[in-house]
Design a protein around this motif. Sequence first.
Motif, PDB file in Angstrom:
ATOM      1  N   ASN A 151       0.816  -1.211   0.000  1.00 12.79           N
ATOM      2  CA  ASN A 151       0.000   0.000   0.000  1.00 12.79           C
ATOM      3  C   ASN A 151       0.854   1.267   0.000  1.00 12.79           C
ATOM      4  OD1 ASN A 151      -2.287  -1.574   0.066  1.00 12.79           O
ATOM      5  ND2 ASN A 151      -2.687  -1.255   2.231  1.00 12.79           N
ATOM      6  N   THR A 154       1.942   1.697  -3.787  1.00 13.89           N
ATOM      7  CA  THR A 154       1.019   1.480  -4.894  1.00 13.89           C
ATOM      8  C   THR A 154      -0.064   2.556  -4.907  1.00 13.89           C
ATOM      9  OG1 THR A 154       1.368  -0.892  -4.642  1.00 13.89           O
ATOM     10  CG2 THR A 154      -0.536  -0.217  -5.945  1.00 13.89           C
ATOM     11  N   PRO A 155      -0.281   3.203  -6.034  1.00 21.64           N
ATOM     12  CA  PRO A 155      -1.369   4.184  -6.118  1.00 21.64           C
ATOM     13  C   PRO A 155      -2.717   3.521  -5.829  1.00 21.64           C
ATOM     14  CG  PRO A 155       0.011   4.229  -8.099  1.00 21.64           C
ATOM     15  CD  PRO A 155       0.441   3.061  -7.279  1.00 21.64           C
ATOM     16  N   THR A 156      -3.601   4.286  -5.212  1.00 26.55           N
ATOM     17  CA  THR A 156      -4.894   3.741  -4.833  1.00 26.55           C
ATOM     18  C   THR A 156      -5.977   4.234  -5.782  1.00 26.55           C
ATOM     19  OG1 THR A 156      -4.124   3.906  -2.565  1.00 26.55           O
ATOM     20  CG2 THR A 156      -6.417   3.375  -2.869  1.00 26.55           C
ATOM     21  N   THR A 157      -6.516   3.316  -6.570  1.00 26.04           N
ATOM     22  CA  THR A 157      -7.653   3.611  -7.432  1.00 26.04           C
ATOM     23  C   THR A 157      -8.899   3.054  -6.752  1.00 26.04           C
ATOM     24  OG1 THR A 157      -7.488   1.501  -8.589  1.00 26.04           O
ATOM     25  CG2 THR A 157      -6.178   3.338  -9.477  1.00 26.04           C
ATOM     26  N   PRO A 158     -10.093   3.452  -7.182  1.00 27.35           N
ATOM     27  CA  PRO A 158     -11.295   2.873  -6.583  1.00 27.35           C
ATOM     28  C   PRO A 158     -11.335   1.342  -6.699  1.00 27.35           C
ATOM     29  CG  PRO A 158     -11.863   4.855  -7.787  1.00 27.35           C
ATOM     30  CD  PRO A 158     -10.406   4.563  -8.070  1.00 27.35           C
ATOM     31  N   ALA A 159     -10.911   0.801  -7.832  1.00 29.22           N
ATOM     32  CA  ALA A 159     -10.902  -0.654  -7.997  1.00 29.22           C
ATOM     33  C   ALA A 159      -9.900  -1.301  -7.042  1.00 29.22           C
ATOM     34  CB  ALA A 159     -10.570  -1.023  -9.443  1.00 29.22           C
ATOM     35  N   GLU A 160      -8.746  -0.670  -6.882  1.00 32.27           N
ATOM     36  CA  GLU A 160      -7.728  -1.187  -5.955  1.00 32.27           C
ATOM     37  C   GLU A 160      -8.245  -1.157  -4.520  1.00 32.27           C
ATOM     38  OE1 GLU A 160      -4.121  -2.731  -4.495  1.00 32.27           O
ATOM     39  OE2 GLU A 160      -4.936  -2.732  -6.519  1.00 32.27           O
ATOM     40  N   LYS A 161      -8.937  -0.083  -4.137  1.00 29.38           N
ATOM     41  CA  LYS A 161      -9.512   0.004  -2.785  1.00 29.38           C
ATOM     42  C   LYS A 161     -10.505  -1.131  -2.556  1.00 29.38           C
ATOM     43  CE  LYS A 161      -9.053   4.916  -1.873  1.00 29.38           C
ATOM     44  NZ  LYS A 161      -9.735   6.182  -1.615  1.00 29.38           N
TER      45      LYS A 161
END
Length: 182
Positions: A151, A154-161
């Motif tokens: 975490n 790694t960039p946090t996208t809505p899909a990643e969240k």
Amino acid sequence: MRPSKKDQIIAAAIDIITEGGMAAVTMDAVAAKAGVSKGGLLYHFPTMVALHEGIHEKLAADWEQEMEHLAGGTADEVDRDTRTEAFIRSMAEKSTPAELIVTVHAITTPNMSASWDAVEARWSPPPPDDDGRGSNAFAARLAADGLWIHNANTPTTPAEKARRRHLIDHLVEWARTPDEQV
């Protein structure tokens, strides 16, 4: 309420760590970033070691406060499963590059891990016993540690969240599963 000068100095040091790592933390840089004189900085933190200790203490205290919030009480007020879940969720849900850098500093610098060790001793699932009991909780903890490192980088996208939330729920469930059922 305004933050104390000591808190302001620690916040400035953490910002510097985020921007340039531990090596960028100098007394001059922290004083300038905090908007205090070097004498004012030295009043609160007379040495670089004292400043580093202050950074570690602040971040470890913030981590414990987060787990208390997630658990709904202090480590001695909640049961083992609740402590384990709070630990996993706190590790897996968020981390910052500064936290990662400071944690590595604690591991690699003599006498800097005491604040972290105390929090971890209260909250972390212990290693499995000689019969393997506690293996699931400890393995889930190790997976959460890995997700914490992931975490921070790694960039946090809505899909990643959404993927992370699903994985965190799975880790919590795994930690609560009796060892003989896996």
